[in-house]
Write a protein that holds these residues in place. Structure first.
Motif, PDB file in Angstrom:
ATOM      1  N   ILE A 159       0.934  -1.172  -0.083  1.00 47.48           N
ATOM      2  CA  ILE A 159       0.078  -0.140   0.041  1.00 47.48           C
ATOM      3  C   ILE A 159       0.647   1.352  -0.070  1.00 47.48           C
ATOM      4  CG2 ILE A 159      -1.879  -1.056   1.111  1.00 47.48           C
ATOM      5  CD1 ILE A 159      -1.111   0.274   3.792  1.00 47.48           C
ATOM      6  N   VAL A 160       0.178   2.224  -0.560  1.00 45.37           N
ATOM      7  CA  VAL A 160       1.130   3.528  -0.528  1.00 45.37           C
ATOM      8  C   VAL A 160       0.430   4.669   0.354  1.00 45.37           C
ATOM      9  CG1 VAL A 160       1.990   5.397  -1.990  1.00 45.37           C
ATOM     10  CG2 VAL A 160       1.575   3.058  -3.075  1.00 45.37           C
ATOM     11  N   ILE A 161       1.217   5.117   1.109  1.00 48.57           N
ATOM     12  CA  ILE A 161       0.590   6.127   2.061  1.00 48.57           C
ATOM     13  C   ILE A 161       1.168   7.517   1.914  1.00 48.57           C
ATOM     14  CG2 ILE A 161       0.768   6.760   4.619  1.00 48.57           C
ATOM     15  CD1 ILE A 161       1.160   3.752   5.100  1.00 48.57           C
ATOM     16  N   ASP A 162       0.654   8.569   1.890  1.00 48.30           N
ATOM     17  CA  ASP A 162       0.985   9.939   1.762  1.00 48.30           C
ATOM     18  C   ASP A 162       1.536  10.214   3.142  1.00 48.30           C
ATOM     19  OD1 ASP A 162       1.206  12.937   1.834  1.00 48.30           O
ATOM     20  OD2 ASP A 162      -0.267  12.655  -0.121  1.00 48.30           O
ATOM     21  N   PRO A 163       2.854  10.662   2.966  1.00 47.61           N
ATOM     22  CA  PRO A 163       3.423  10.999   4.486  1.00 47.61           C
ATOM     23  C   PRO A 163       2.781  12.010   5.001  1.00 47.61           C
ATOM     24  CG  PRO A 163       4.869  11.496   2.654  1.00 47.61           C
ATOM     25  CD  PRO A 163       3.944  10.657   2.066  1.00 47.61           C
ATOM     26  N   HIS A 164       2.255  13.243   4.366  1.00 47.28           N
ATOM     27  CA  HIS A 164       2.011  14.480   4.706  1.00 47.28           C
ATOM     28  C   HIS A 164       0.604  14.376   5.424  1.00 47.28           C
ATOM     29  CE1 HIS A 164       5.470  16.308   3.049  1.00 47.28           C
ATOM     30  NE2 HIS A 164       5.171  16.025   1.793  1.00 47.28           N
ATOM     31  N   THR A 165      -0.272  13.552   4.606  1.00 48.12           N
ATOM     32  CA  THR A 165      -1.592  13.527   5.315  1.00 48.12           C
ATOM     33  C   THR A 165      -1.996  12.013   6.002  1.00 48.12           C
ATOM     34  OG1 THR A 165      -2.508  12.224   3.472  1.00 48.12           O
ATOM     35  CG2 THR A 165      -2.590  14.817   3.317  1.00 48.12           C
ATOM     36  N   ASN A 166      -0.794  11.111   5.973  1.00 44.56           N
ATOM     37  CA  ASN A 166      -1.001   9.747   6.467  1.00 44.56           C
ATOM     38  C   ASN A 166      -2.341   9.008   5.813  1.00 44.56           C
ATOM     39  OD1 ASN A 166       0.214   7.866   8.156  1.00 44.56           O
ATOM     40  ND2 ASN A 166      -1.336   8.138   9.755  1.00 44.56           N
ATOM     41  N   GLN A 167      -2.791   9.491   4.679  1.00 49.32           N
ATOM     42  CA  GLN A 167      -3.775   8.961   4.189  1.00 49.32           C
ATOM     43  C   GLN A 167      -3.261   7.470   3.093  1.00 49.32           C
ATOM     44  OE1 GLN A 167      -7.331   9.372   4.458  1.00 49.32           O
ATOM     45  NE2 GLN A 167      -6.583  10.558   6.121  1.00 49.32           N
ATOM     46  N   THR A 168      -4.104   6.538   3.116  1.00 51.33           N
ATOM     47  CA  THR A 168      -3.840   5.541   2.119  1.00 51.33           C
ATOM     48  C   THR A 168      -4.100   6.171   0.678  1.00 51.33           C
ATOM     49  OG1 THR A 168      -4.365   3.652   3.611  1.00 51.33           O
ATOM     50  CG2 THR A 168      -4.286   3.255   1.390  1.00 51.33           C
ATOM     51  N   ALA A 169      -3.043   6.360  -0.183  1.00 54.41           N
ATOM     52  CA  ALA A 169      -3.164   6.781  -1.466  1.00 54.41           C
ATOM     53  C   ALA A 169      -3.428   5.771  -2.496  1.00 54.41           C
ATOM     54  CB  ALA A 169      -1.896   7.480  -1.901  1.00 54.41           C
ATOM     55  N   ALA A 170      -2.825   4.521  -2.339  1.00 52.25           N
ATOM     56  CA  ALA A 170      -3.100   3.394  -3.296  1.00 52.25           C
ATOM     57  C   ALA A 170      -2.739   2.116  -2.743  1.00 52.25           C
ATOM     58  CB  ALA A 170      -2.138   3.969  -4.522  1.00 52.25           C
ATOM     59  N   ALA A 171      -3.195   1.189  -3.436  1.00 46.81           N
ATOM     60  CA  ALA A 171      -2.869  -0.353  -3.394  1.00 46.81           C
ATOM     61  C   ALA A 171      -2.172  -0.880  -4.477  1.00 46.81           C
ATOM     62  CB  ALA A 171      -4.344  -1.054  -3.183  1.00 46.81           C
TER      63      ALA A 171
END
Length: 514
Positions: free
Chosen positions: A405-417
């Motif tokens: 999984i890909v996590i945006d480090p600035h928002t801590n949101q899951t960005a992609a699988a």
């Protein structure tokens, strides 16, 4: 009975995980509710609440969709937002259902629900036929490795139970499915609301000679089972102490089988050893297999931390820092080429950046088109460069070590699988850890700087914890004077346990001993 036969018996255990998929208002929640209701798998108190709500808000005796639509916002809007998991069983089989949302806005939740499924139940509204969201969900299910599909053409009561309507939808979906990977597809005409062909055969469709939905689910032979050939054991935690110099490596077996006495290799160090014990809460085992959670002990004292991988000496994953992968983009913010994201793969998290979108898929016909970035719900093939190597397999060969999984480090949101389709081998000497677990100290009056350091490390993918005097005095050192030896020893002990487990510690205190 031999261990191999026991493993085979467990692999074929009567448990089927399946996920619903399809467009909004195709009747997924209603179908699952009807299935649970007719199989008497709803508790009496839950059924009473559902009937009361149905009469008050739906003006009907029972709204079957309420069985799985548990959020207040779902009940108010009459839609599924989150993934609802339900368990039920029959004398023939046990089932875990992931009822996933149909709205395009919640495609990320659909992908999450389907990620562990072995079968996809695709709902199609007989009035609307195959729509774009039907195709998108089917394509995502195929990318996730699901090879067994049940296409339930629902709301047949609203098209006068027409055989012609059913056959036209079968033909339309078959034309689309020809572009997917090889799948087993079974078509059933149903009415979830009326119960036609859900559990009991419908008298309204005498032209249909196939199985009812429940009969099919009870008897389907699901292909593409769990990989029990390639041992992959990502280390989650190092259990050190407990007397007798105990040192064990805890985690969940991602794939394969491990026996006591097996020769194994630890990555990234490349050190080899022999499995001396396989420890569980219920006692030691002679062997264990995916997806069991165990503690593995080795004969040799090797430096192993969280994120390391244990594998058989002659069957190793690829040490890679350069990937090609199919990606489902889940963030409202578009992909940024060159930006540092966090890549969560098994128990390790590393930094990585997208170098290129090789192509984007059109969900309507699975054609490929050029694209510079992926936007929300976009599906494409990408190139990804990692700042530190991971130990991976191709997704088609191993779903556990082939996904991330890909996590945006600035928002801590899951960005992609992502599902790995190709990975480039790097030399073992480049696979050493870029940052070893360590203790970073700050004086007690530098709390803001300490917290900023912790935030920075976490954002960059370092496994770390933050400790200060306020936290210690409220937890493990409650009632212990801060200027006592006992207090200092507690801080030192905590730091030692953390770093031995591969976790760095940011300490803000004046009482840590050198």
């Amino acid at each position: 009975m031999s261990s191999d036969s026991l493993i085979e018996q467990n692999q074929n255990i009567d448990l089927l995980r399946f996920a619903t998929a399809g467009s909004v208002d195709d009747g997924k929640s209603t179908l699952i509710g009807r299935l649970l209701y007719d199989s008497k798998s709803i508790f009496e108190d839950q059924l009473s609440v559902i009937k009361t709500f149905s009469m008050a808000h739906r003006n009907q005796e029972i709204d079957y969709s309420l069985v799985t639509d548990g959020l207040k916002s779902e009940r108010e809007q009459g839609i599924t937002i989150d993934v609802a998991y339900r368990f039920f069983s029959t004398p023939k089989r046990r089932f875990i259902i992931a009822d996933t949302p149909g709205h395009e806005q919640y495609t990320r939740n659909m992908a999450t629900g389907a990620s562990n499924a072995s079968l996809a139940l695709i709902l199609i509204d007989a009035r609307n036929g195959v729509v774009t969201q039907t195709k998108r969900h089917s394509f995502i299910s195929s990318l996730l490795g699901i090879r067994n599909f049940v296409v339930a053409v629902n709301k047949m009561d609203l098209v006068d139970y027409s055989e012609e309507v059913f056959e036209n939808i079968v033909s339309e979906f078959n034309s689309f499915a020809d572009k997917l990977s090889e799948e087993s597809i079974y078509y059933i005409p149903i009415s979830a609301l009326k119960g036609d062909n859900v559990i009991d055969r419908s008298e309204n469709m005498p032209w249909y000679k196939g199985s009812t939905l429940l009969d099919y689910l009870e008897n389907v032979n699901v292909s593409g089972g769990r990989n029990l050939n390639d041992l992959r054991f990502p280390v989650q935690y190092v259990n050190w102490g407990g007397g007798d110099d105990f040192r064990g490596y805890c985690g969940t077996i991602a794939s394969g089988v491990v026996h006591k006495g097996d020769k194994v290799r630890v990555l990234p160090s490349g050190k080899t050893s022999t499995v001396s014990r396989i420890v569980t809460f219920d006692g030691d085992l002679d062997y264990a297999f995916a997806p069991m959670a165990v503690t593995i002990c080795l004969e040799d004292d090797i430096d192993i931390s969280r994120g390391d991988t244990i594998a058989k000496v002659d069957d190793l994953p690829v040490i890679t820092g350069s990937l090609e992968a199919n990606v489902v983009w889940m963030d409202s913010a578009p992909m940024e080429i060159g930006k540092d994201y966090l890549i969560k793969h098994t128990t390790s998290t590393v930094k990585g950046s997208f170098e290129e979108v090789m192509h984007e898929f059109d969900p309507d016909d699975i054609s490929m088109r050029s694209s510079e970035v992926l936007n929300l719900n976009g599906i494409g093939k990408v190139k990804l460069e990692l700042k530190s190597p991971i130990f991976a397999d191709i997704y088609s060969e191993n779903r556990s070590t082939g996904s991330f999984i890909v996590i945006d480090p600035h928002t801590n949101q899951t960005a992609a699988a992502g599902m790995i389709t190709r990975c480039k081998q790097v030399s073992p000497d480049k696979a050493c850890k870029s940052v070893k677990a360590r203790v970073i100290t700050y004086p007690a009056d530098k709390k803001e700087e300490a917290k900023a350091s912790y935030d920075r490390l976490s954002m960059h993918g370092t496994h770390c914890i933050y400790v200060d005097d306020d936290l210690l005095q409220a937890t493990i050192c409650k009632g212990v004077p801060v200027d006592s030896d006992q207090y200092s020893e507690a801080i030192n002990g905590l730091c030692e346990i953390a770093t031995r487990s591969g976790v760095s510690v940011v300490v803000c205190s004046d009482y840590l001993k050198d």
